[in-house]
Each structure stands twice: as C-alpha cells, then as structure tokens.
Design an enzyme around this catalytic site. Structure first.
Site, PDB file in Angstrom:
ATOM      1  N   ILE A 114       0.882  -1.175   0.000  1.00 35.74           N
ATOM      2  CA  ILE A 114       0.000   0.000   0.000  1.00 35.74           C
ATOM      3  C   ILE A 114       0.919   1.225   0.000  1.00 35.74           C
ATOM      4  O   ILE A 114       1.916   1.262   0.713  1.00 35.74           O
ATOM      5  CB  ILE A 114      -0.934  -0.005   1.241  1.00 35.74           C
ATOM      6  CG1 ILE A 114      -1.891   1.196   1.224  1.00 35.74           C
ATOM      7  CG2 ILE A 114      -0.161  -0.053   2.542  1.00 35.74           C
ATOM      8  CD1 ILE A 114      -2.952   1.152   2.348  1.00 35.74           C
ATOM      9  N   SER A 115       0.588   2.210  -0.812  1.00 33.61           N
ATOM     10  CA  SER A 115       1.429   3.405  -0.910  1.00 33.61           C
ATOM     11  C   SER A 115       1.372   4.190   0.398  1.00 33.61           C
ATOM     12  O   SER A 115       0.348   4.212   1.074  1.00 33.61           O
ATOM     13  CB  SER A 115       0.924   4.301  -2.044  1.00 33.61           C
ATOM     14  OG  SER A 115       0.871   3.588  -3.253  1.00 33.61           O
ATOM     15  N   LYS A 116       2.479   4.866   0.719  1.00 30.40           N
ATOM     16  CA  LYS A 116       2.488   5.600   1.983  1.00 30.40           C
ATOM     17  C   LYS A 116       1.627   6.858   1.864  1.00 30.40           C
ATOM     18  O   LYS A 116       1.534   7.468   0.780  1.00 30.40           O
ATOM     19  CB  LYS A 116       3.910   5.902   2.451  1.00 30.40           C
ATOM     20  CG  LYS A 116       4.717   6.767   1.562  1.00 30.40           C
ATOM     21  CD  LYS A 116       6.191   6.709   1.937  1.00 30.40           C
ATOM     22  CE  LYS A 116       6.513   7.592   3.108  1.00 30.40           C
ATOM     23  NZ  LYS A 116       7.986   7.694   3.317  1.00 30.40           N
TER      24      LYS A 116
END
Ligand code: SAH
Length: 273
Positions: A114-116
């Site tokens: 999951i992207s930050k």
C-alpha cells in the site's frame, strides 16, 4: 483546494523542469518511497503497536496523520477531508493495522505494498492543481492504475465524479473488491485488467493517476486524458536517475509534461496475472 500563505513546502519542493530539460534539482534528494522494499516494510510491520495508544477507529489517529502531512507541506484540504473519513487500517491485514497511520508503506501481499500516505496525498494534491480541479473543485472522472488494496480508490471516490480503477493481479483485484464493498460507492468501477491500456469504454478521463511506474507513459493514457485533464504518474527519469513524478496536462493544443520530485514505485507491468 485552499492554499495557505507561509513558507514553501519543506518536503515537497516542486522542480518544474520541462521534459528533456534535465533532471529536477530534487531528484538528488532521497526519493519518496511509497512502495519500499518488501523486506523493509515487513520489518516495520513486525513492530507491533497502535500509534499513540489510541484505538484505530478513533478519528483522532487520522487527524494526527493529517496534521503530520500538513507539517510536511501538503496543502490540499479535499484530500485531508477524505483521509479523515477513510479508515486506512481497514485496508491492511489486521496484524499490520497498528502501523496504518504511520507514514509508511505496508505489504498487501503478492509482492505489492500500500502506498504511503504522504505520497498518496502529494499525488492527489498535484491532480488538484490541474485545470479541471481548479475550475470545478473536484477531480472529475478518474482513472486509477494499480488498485492494490483499494485505499487510494476510496479517497478518489470522494474526490471525483466516478472512478475506474484497474488492477492486473487477480488476488489484489479480489482484495480491493472486498475492501471497498462496505463503502457501497455507486461511482467506482473496479476492473481486472492491464491498466497500461487505460479503459477505452469510459474515456476520456479528467484525472489519471498511476501507482506503478515504467520507462515511458503508455500512449493509451495520453489519448484517454480529456482536454483540460491532468495525469500524475511515476516514470523512470530520462537521465537514468530513478523515478520521478511526471505530470501531464492536456490542452487543446497538445500535452505539456512537467517533472516533479523523485519517487520509488513498484514497476508498471503489462498483461494480467
Ligand atoms: N494504490 C495502491 C498501490 C498498490 S501497489 C495501494 O495503495 O494499495 C501498485 C499496484 O499496481 C500493484 O497492485 C500492481 O499489481 C499494480 N500494477 C502494476 N502494473 C499494472 C498494470 N499494468 N495494470 C494494472 N495494475 C498494475
């Protein structure tokens, strides 16, 4: 979007180099790593604990995440509003939920992360600075490439007028479908397919955002971008200095590319699995 007066953003200085005019000054900085090495993400995940001891369902943990993004220089109120409403911990495995409101990427399985939050917020902020969003106050019709766990999709659903999100890995498509089901978004269409082809039946799009980067922007994305629309995607820099965020604005007269800060996304791959 509201912009507040004050000093320039410390963490996200824009480098408005035109394509072909050399690497942006910020490329020399430590790249933003929305999807770090899985090994590092897994190490983070091994550190158990809920931020600040607060329950994850508490709006306060999201409020703190947003305050941190503000301090880091993000100035996009609509994305903050969406982040306050969407529970990021609901999109990651229970064992990782304790890190969901830290500014970190986390494994979502199948070699992806999951992207930050800071990178998600920054990319959406860039979309909001485009002509469509400035004129209408929303992102219009959105194409997202790389649904992953569906967290960013849930944000985009609140910020646009319809989202088509494409994922090439079947298990992640299934995971995102399950994660997003409780939201009952009318205007979100999840697609299992190769996002490099865009989504012709729903084109043109006012906003296009990609969570995976290749050596070039797929021609379909440029074709399917509406006049007045904006695309934000990671792409390998032509100078070989890693990836940068590329913004493309489509005007009646053609496409204008600008290069922004260095990033580090997972590769954009063709075909489906
Ligand atoms: N926004 C997502 C990011 C997931 S990582 C999240 O926060 O969960 C990037 C995703 O892009 C991966 O799931 C990967 O499978 C997907 N991807 C890579 N190339 C793709 C392509 N050509 N079409 C669709 N999805 C792609």
């Amino acid at each position: 979007m509201t912009r507040r007066p004050g000093p320039p953003a410390p963490r996200f200085p824009l480098a408005l180099d035109q394509v072909g005019r050399g690497a942006p000054a910020s490329a020399a900085r430590e790249p933003l790593r929305p999807q770090r090495l899985l090994r590092e993400a897994a190490q983070d995940a091994a550190r158990q604990g809920t931020p600040s001891g607060l329950g994850l369902d508490s709006a306060l943990v999201r409020q703190r995440m947003v305050e941190r993004l503000r301090r880091e220089g993000i100035r996009c109120e609509p994305v903050f509003d969406a982040m306050l409403q969407v529970a990021r911990h609901a999109f990651v495995d229970t064992a990782l939920a304790g890190q969901a409101y830290e500014d970190t990427s986390l494994p979502i399985g199948h070699g992806q992360t999951i992207s930050k939050p800071s990178v998600v917020a920054r990319m959406i902020e860039l979309l909001y600075e485009g002509e469509q969003a400035r004129a209408h106050g929303h992102l219009g019709k959105v194409l997202e490439v790389g649904t992953g766990c569906g967290y960013q999709t849930a944000l985009l659903a609140r910020l646009g007028k319809g989202v088509v999100s494409i994922e090439r890995l079947r298990p992640l498509f299934d995971k995102a479908s399950a994660n997003l089901a409780p939201w009952r978004f009318d205007a979100v269409r999840l697609v299992y397919g190769d996002g490099m082809l865009g989504h012709g039946p729903n084109a043109p799009f006012d906003s296009i955002i990609a969570a995976a980067g290749g050596d070039a922007l797929p021609p379909a994305w440029l074709e399917q971008l509406a006049v007045g629309g904006r695309l934000v995607a990671p792409m390998h820099s032509s100078r070989g200095a890693g990836q940068v965020l590329v913004v493309v604005d489509r005007h009646a007269s053609g496409w204008v590319h600008t290069h922004h800060e260095a990033v580090h996304f997972v590769p954009l791959k063709s075909g489906v699995l």
